[in-house]
Design an enzyme around this catalytic site. Structure first.
Site, PDB file in Angstrom:
ATOM      1  N   ASP A  65     -40.325  11.494   9.237  1.00 23.36           N
ATOM      2  CA  ASP A  65     -39.169  11.859  10.068  1.00 23.36           C
ATOM      3  C   ASP A  65     -39.146  13.330  10.458  1.00 23.36           C
ATOM      4  OD1 ASP A  65     -38.055   9.389  10.342  1.00 23.36           O
ATOM      5  OD2 ASP A  65     -36.634   9.600   8.688  1.00 23.36           O
ATOM      6  N   ARG A  90     -36.219  12.448   2.898  1.00 19.73           N
ATOM      7  CA  ARG A  90     -36.427  13.541   3.837  1.00 19.73           C
ATOM      8  C   ARG A  90     -36.352  14.923   3.173  1.00 19.73           C
ATOM      9  NH1 ARG A  90     -33.884  13.093   9.715  1.00 19.73           N
ATOM     10  NH2 ARG A  90     -35.524  14.662   9.946  1.00 19.73           N
ATOM     11  N   ARG A 139     -23.922  11.769   6.997  1.00 22.65           N
ATOM     12  CA  ARG A 139     -24.975  12.588   6.379  1.00 22.65           C
ATOM     13  C   ARG A 139     -24.402  13.919   5.894  1.00 22.65           C
ATOM     14  NH1 ARG A 139     -30.159  10.804   8.013  1.00 22.65           N
ATOM     15  NH2 ARG A 139     -30.047   8.535   8.126  1.00 22.65           N
ATOM     16  N   HIS A 168     -25.532  10.562  12.960  1.00 25.19           N
ATOM     17  CA  HIS A 168     -25.541  12.017  13.183  1.00 25.19           C
ATOM     18  C   HIS A 168     -24.668  12.301  14.403  1.00 25.19           C
ATOM     19  CE1 HIS A 168     -29.641  12.966  11.098  1.00 25.19           C
ATOM     20  NE2 HIS A 168     -28.657  13.445  10.377  1.00 25.19           N
ATOM     21  N   ASP A 170     -25.216  14.218  16.817  1.00 29.40           N
ATOM     22  CA  ASP A 170     -25.960  14.317  18.085  1.00 29.40           C
ATOM     23  C   ASP A 170     -26.360  12.943  18.641  1.00 29.40           C
ATOM     24  OD1 ASP A 170     -28.101  13.593  16.514  1.00 29.40           O
ATOM     25  OD2 ASP A 170     -29.336  15.363  16.943  1.00 29.40           O
ATOM     26  N   CYS A 264     -32.784  14.408  19.050  1.00 34.27           N
ATOM     27  CA  CYS A 264     -33.248  14.422  17.654  1.00 34.27           C
ATOM     28  C   CYS A 264     -34.630  15.057  17.543  1.00 34.27           C
ATOM     29  CB  CYS A 264     -33.314  13.001  17.098  1.00 34.27           C
ATOM     30  SG  CYS A 264     -31.726  12.199  16.975  1.00 34.27           S
ATOM     31  N   ASP A 655       5.630 -16.395  -6.786  1.00 36.24           N
ATOM     32  CA  ASP A 655       5.535 -16.844  -5.397  1.00 36.24           C
ATOM     33  C   ASP A 655       4.316 -17.741  -5.288  1.00 36.24           C
ATOM     34  OD1 ASP A 655       6.840 -15.561  -2.549  1.00 36.24           O
ATOM     35  OD2 ASP A 655       4.992 -16.737  -2.359  1.00 36.24           O
ATOM     36  N   ASP A 678       4.629 -22.699  -7.953  1.00 36.69           N
ATOM     37  CA  ASP A 678       5.858 -23.211  -7.357  1.00 36.69           C
ATOM     38  C   ASP A 678       7.028 -22.689  -8.193  1.00 36.69           C
ATOM     39  OD1 ASP A 678       7.286 -25.493  -5.703  1.00 36.69           O
ATOM     40  OD2 ASP A 678       8.005 -25.605  -7.766  1.00 36.69           O
ATOM     41  N   VAL A 679       8.022 -22.150  -7.508  1.00 39.79           N
ATOM     42  CA  VAL A 679       9.094 -21.480  -8.242  1.00 39.79           C
ATOM     43  C   VAL A 679       9.942 -22.473  -9.045  1.00 39.79           C
ATOM     44  CG1 VAL A 679      10.734 -21.472  -6.305  1.00 39.79           C
ATOM     45  CG2 VAL A 679      10.849 -19.677  -8.029  1.00 39.79           C
TER      46      VAL A 679
HETATM   47  P1  NAD Z   1      10.450 -14.943   3.040  1.00 44.89           P
HETATM   48  O1  NAD Z   1       9.455 -15.483   3.983  1.00 44.89           O
HETATM   49  O2  NAD Z   1      10.692 -13.483   2.989  1.00 44.89           O
HETATM   50  O3  NAD Z   1      10.081 -15.429   1.562  1.00 44.89           O
HETATM   51  C1  NAD Z   1       9.860 -16.760   1.211  1.00 44.89           C
HETATM   52  C2  NAD Z   1       8.797 -16.725   0.120  1.00 44.89           C
HETATM   53  O4  NAD Z   1       8.802 -17.953  -0.567  1.00 44.89           O
HETATM   54  C3  NAD Z   1       7.392 -16.561   0.675  1.00 44.89           C
HETATM   55  O5  NAD Z   1       6.779 -15.459   0.067  1.00 44.89           O
HETATM   56  C4  NAD Z   1       6.681 -17.872   0.309  1.00 44.89           C
HETATM   57  O6  NAD Z   1       5.316 -17.695  -0.014  1.00 44.89           O
HETATM   58  C5  NAD Z   1       7.460 -18.308  -0.900  1.00 44.89           C
HETATM   59  N1  NAD Z   1       7.410 -19.741  -1.179  1.00 44.89           N
HETATM   60  C6  NAD Z   1       7.468 -20.765  -0.320  1.00 44.89           C
HETATM   61  N2  NAD Z   1       7.454 -21.937  -1.003  1.00 44.89           N
HETATM   62  C7  NAD Z   1       7.394 -21.639  -2.317  1.00 44.89           C
HETATM   63  C8  NAD Z   1       7.368 -22.392  -3.494  1.00 44.89           C
HETATM   64  N3  NAD Z   1       7.418 -23.706  -3.463  1.00 44.89           N
HETATM   65  N4  NAD Z   1       7.308 -21.740  -4.662  1.00 44.89           N
HETATM   66  C9  NAD Z   1       7.230 -20.394  -4.720  1.00 44.89           C
HETATM   67  N5  NAD Z   1       7.265 -19.630  -3.629  1.00 44.89           N
HETATM   68  C10 NAD Z   1       7.361 -20.223  -2.436  1.00 44.89           C
HETATM   69  O7  NAD Z   1      11.768 -15.719   3.391  1.00 44.89           O
HETATM   70  P2  NAD Z   1      13.188 -15.789   2.686  1.00 44.89           P
HETATM   71  O8  NAD Z   1      13.377 -14.731   1.678  1.00 44.89           O
HETATM   72  O9  NAD Z   1      13.368 -17.180   2.268  1.00 44.89           O
HETATM   73  O10 NAD Z   1      14.114 -15.539   3.936  1.00 44.89           O
HETATM   74  C11 NAD Z   1      14.080 -14.323   4.679  1.00 44.89           C
HETATM   75  C12 NAD Z   1      15.461 -14.030   5.221  1.00 44.89           C
HETATM   76  O11 NAD Z   1      15.892 -15.055   6.111  1.00 44.89           O
HETATM   77  C13 NAD Z   1      16.505 -13.960   4.123  1.00 44.89           C
HETATM   78  O12 NAD Z   1      17.435 -12.937   4.410  1.00 44.89           O
HETATM   79  C14 NAD Z   1      17.156 -15.296   4.199  1.00 44.89           C
HETATM   80  O13 NAD Z   1      18.474 -15.262   3.674  1.00 44.89           O
HETATM   81  C15 NAD Z   1      17.131 -15.553   5.696  1.00 44.89           C
HETATM   82  N6  NAD Z   1      17.199 -16.972   5.989  1.00 44.89           N
HETATM   83  C16 NAD Z   1      18.380 -17.443   6.498  1.00 44.89           C
HETATM   84  C17 NAD Z   1      18.518 -18.799   6.721  1.00 44.89           C
HETATM   85  C18 NAD Z   1      19.821 -19.311   7.206  1.00 44.89           C
HETATM   86  O14 NAD Z   1      20.772 -18.573   7.202  1.00 44.89           O
HETATM   87  N7  NAD Z   1      19.867 -20.541   7.601  1.00 44.89           N
HETATM   88  C19 NAD Z   1      17.461 -19.678   6.446  1.00 44.89           C
HETATM   89  C20 NAD Z   1      16.267 -19.169   5.927  1.00 44.89           C
HETATM   90  C21 NAD Z   1      16.165 -17.804   5.709  1.00 44.89           C
END
Ligand code: NAD
Length: 692
Positions: A65, A90, A139, A168, A170, A264, A655, A678-679
């Site tokens: 080079d 180099r 470089r 580079h 250039d 170069c 979540d 699932d919550v």
């Molecule tokens: P978001 O999207 O911020 O959060 C929902 C979360 O739930 C997501 O992260 C998702 O991944 C998770 N999720 C979904 N299914 C799940 C499960 N089975 N188990 C675990 N997690 C799960 O939405 P949000 O907080 O629901 O709503 C956002 C805003 O909208 C809020 O202020 C809410 O009050 C409003 N909102 C109002 C109405 C209404 O007045 N009719 C309806 C829906 C939402």
């Protein structure tokens, strides 16, 4: 002798592609047609000899080079700044160039330290503007830019290269006679483009196309009104013609196989110092030490990422490696960035990682007054979740109300006070911390053995075993039990999914049994909970049968209407209308709740705070003093709460979406744990564990 100066070339006697140190070389090893290369080089030399004096440096065997003489150094008047090549392949070229420069009567300057600099490949004089454009990121290291400015007495403008094909400067930029500038914008980062645009007026900039860039159309030798280059598109030729240049094409594809073309192959020997030049650079530096489990907790990697991702460069000055798994390592780093703003941004992020400015640099924090109500000075320091201290009049004081995305305000006086504030609460004249001096964070550094438990997952693809999720639920249950015993504060943030998934009754039971001290949510969770309490459905779905009911969607509106008629949730409980559910339990147990409004809200319920500033203030009030926060399936509200929560508060994020869990749980602290599940299922497991 030509009046146009002299250049240095090196015959391609030993030229070839024999290794790969740039993307052009890949696939081209031993593919150079030697005779053709010699012919092309001779043609280039012939073209140049019509315009300038060409001098030659002896080629050296084993240094293929060396033909690219532009990388040998940078010369100004009688000074030669010698290159220090990045790649081992180099590095032996250096002494050949040193000898040649010395013999030719140049005063050879070595840059301090061992930081890479690749000569005119990365440093191009723009005599019209009196600046030296210097590239970095591939470089040449940003760390040498200040030394270049000093040695050459020039103003250095640092440009960051962002595309490894244009490794580079250039290869993607060339200052031309009469103030013109030829460049390929896509090879640079946004800051660098801005610098180019600020220094070169639009009518003097020639931005080339992708195709021209790939044909090395920036890699040109400009002598007077002539431009010698590999090839240009008809459009570029016309543009250069209009600018008063005569394009001389000479094919150089054999050299492009190694990633180089006309420029170069040529080093300018007669650069003249611009009139009224003076050393200047916008590059700034800071020295930090970082301590902890640097290797196995990935802290050093994080620190280095922060520097590089923000356009800076680093040098490790000292490194003490802890020998045992449990022992602590310590690194001292010099960090450089292309500007004051960038260095402050980088240092602030390093402070958040627990790094400290070295004591030699410790000084009081820089305080500047807020220029008007609600507005911070430009260079404000953005607060983080970590406990922070500010140095005021030589004393470190703790920052109160720690939260992220705020600023730090200092109230001076015999007993100065520092606190986090939001833009909207700033009053004109409030003293705001700016820059990154006089700041430190106290941060518990993650221990390697514990980081593994950071995120748990089940129900997801490739998820951890149920046994592990069981363990983390048990751990959360144990902590909740402890906080209840100690009369601590557990705050729950919850979204409507809690109700849809049948988790409402579990959450209600947690509240009834004293495990919840505040509930944060939005309109939806309350509406769905109340709809279920009044009509047995959630958004029109019968939660017992799991099926939609006829005209079910009306239920949702009817629930809102009922509460509106009562005047609010508490009133509905007092009037005997609302007799069960999450919010009923809150009212009965005196657990405060805050419902923050959103654009999606139906109704809304009278309790939903549609003034978002008030809603944020309510949340902040309820989060303050929390020991543990349970975030249950509400991305919006959970992220909002995460931002206002200081480090040290135990966060559990549940979540179904791993990305949400990662975002919420990844605060780089020990206190957060994420569960991807699932919550409804989580709550039922939690209740089992709590024995409820
Ligand atoms: P978001 O999207 O911020 O959060 C929902 C979360 O739930 C997501 O992260 C998702 O991944 C998770 N999720 C979904 N299914 C799940 C499960 N089975 N188990 C675990 N997690 C799960 O939405 P949000 O907080 O629901 O709503 C956002 C805003 O909208 C809020 O202020 C809410 O009050 C409003 N909102 C109002 C109405 C209404 O007045 N009719 C309806 C829906 C939402």
């Amino acid at each position: 002798m030509s009046g146009n100066g002299r250049v240095l070339m090196c015959a391609p006697a030993h030229y070839g592609v024999e290794y790969v140190i740039n993307p052009w070389m890949a696939g081209n090893i031993h593919r150079v047609a030697r005779e053709n290369a010699v012919k092309q080089w001779e043609e280039l030399r012939g073209r140049l000899e019509e315009l300038v004096d060409v001098e030659l440096v002896e080629p050296a065997q084993g240094l293929p080079d060396m033909v690219f003489t532009a990388n040998g150094g940078f010369l100004l008047e009688k000074k030669a700044v010698l290159s220090r090549f990045l790649y081992r392949e180099r590095q032996d070229e250096r002494e050949h160039f040193r000898r040649w420069f010395k013999k030719a009567g140049y005063e050879v300057a070595d840059l301090p330290g061992d930081i890479p600099f690749e000569g005119e490949g990365d440093a191009l004089l723009d005599p019209e503007r009196g600046v030296l454009w210097v590239g970095y990121g591939m470089r040449t290291d940003l760390g040498v830019h200040p030394a270049l400015a000093e040695i050459l007495d020039l103003r250095v403008v640092s440009l960051r290269l962002a595309d490894e094909r244009f490794y580079h400067l250039d290869t993607c930029l060339c200052p031309l006679e009469r103030g013109w500038l030829l460049y390929y914008p896509r090879a640079f980062d946004a800051d660098s483009i801005l610098q180019i645009e600020q220094l070169v007026p639009e009518d003097k900039r020639i931005a080339i196309s992708d195709d021209d860039a790939a044909a090395f159309a920036c890699n040109v030798v400009n002598i007077g009104d002539h431009i010698v280059m590999n090839k240009a598109s008809p459009e570029l030729k016309e543009q250069l013609g209009r600018a008063g240049f005569n394009v001389i094409e000479t094919p150089l594809d054999e050299f492009m196989k190694a990633g180089g073309a006309a420029k170069c192959l040529v080093l300018r020997l007669t650069n003249h110092a611009p009139a009224a030049a003076a050393a200047a650079t916008s590059v700034r530096e800071g020295i930090v030490t970082i301590e902890g489990h640097l290797l196995h907790a990935g802290l050093l990697e994080k620190a280095v990422d922060v520097v590089v991702e923000n356009g800076g460069a680093f040098q490790v000055l000292h490194f003490d490696l802890g020998k045992q798994q449990s022992s602590v390592s310590r690194a001292e780093m010099r960090v450089v960035a292309p500007s004051e703003v960038r260095i402050n941004g980088i240092l602030s992020q390093l402070l958040a990682l627990g790094a400290k400015r070295t004591s030699a640099e410790e000084s009081d924090a820089m305080l500047l007054p807020a220029p008007i109500d609600g507005v911070a000075p430009d260079d404000f320091y953005a607060s983080t979740i970590y406990p922070t201290e500010v140095r005021v009049a030589g004393t470190w004081i703790p920052v109160l109300n720690q939260r992220m995305d705020g600023v730090i305000v200092v109230e001076p006086g015999p007993k100065p006070v520092a606190r986090c504030a939001l833009f909207r609460t700033l009053a004109k004249g409030d003293l705001v911390v700016t820059g990154s001096a006089g700041l430190r964070t106290r941060r518990k550094l993650p221990k390697p053995a514990l980081t593994e438990e950071h995120e748990f997952s089940f129900m997801g693809a490739g998820a951890s075993s149920e046994r592990r999720v069981d363990l983390v639920v048990e751990r959360i249950a144990w902590e909740m039990g402890r906080w209840r015993e100690q009369k601590g504060r557990i705050v729950v943030v919850a979204g409507p999914v809690v109700i849809h998934t049948g988790g409402g009754e579990h959450l209600a039971r947690l509240i009834r049994n004293g495990y919840v001290q505040a509930l944060l949510g939005g309109n939806a969770i309350a509406v769905h909970d109340i709809e279920q309490a009044l009509l047995g459905t959630s958004l029109g779905v019968d939660l017992v049968r799991g099926a939609p009911v006829d005209h079910g969607h009306r239920h949702h509106l009817a629930a809102i209407n009922t509460i509106r008629r009562c005047g609010g949730i508490r009133q509905a409980v007092e009037q005997g209308v609302l007799t069960r559910g999450v919010f009923y339990e809150c009212v009965r147990a005196g657990v405060p709740f805050s419902l923050a409004g959103s654009i999606r809200d139906d109704g809304p319920l009278p309790d939903t705070q549609m003034d978002l500033i008030k809603a944020q203030d309510d949340y902040t009030r309820l989060v303050r003093g929390a020991d543990m926060i349970l975030m249950l399936s509400s991305m919006l509200h959970s992220i909002g709460v995460g931002n206002m929560t200081p480090a040290g508060v135990r966060l559990a994020c549940i979540d179904i979406n791993p990305a949400v869990v990662t975002k919420l749980a990844d605060r780089g602290s020990l206190e957060s744990v994420g569960v991807v599940t699932d919550v409804g299922l989580f709550l039922s497991l939690l209740l089992q564990r709590l024995g409820l």
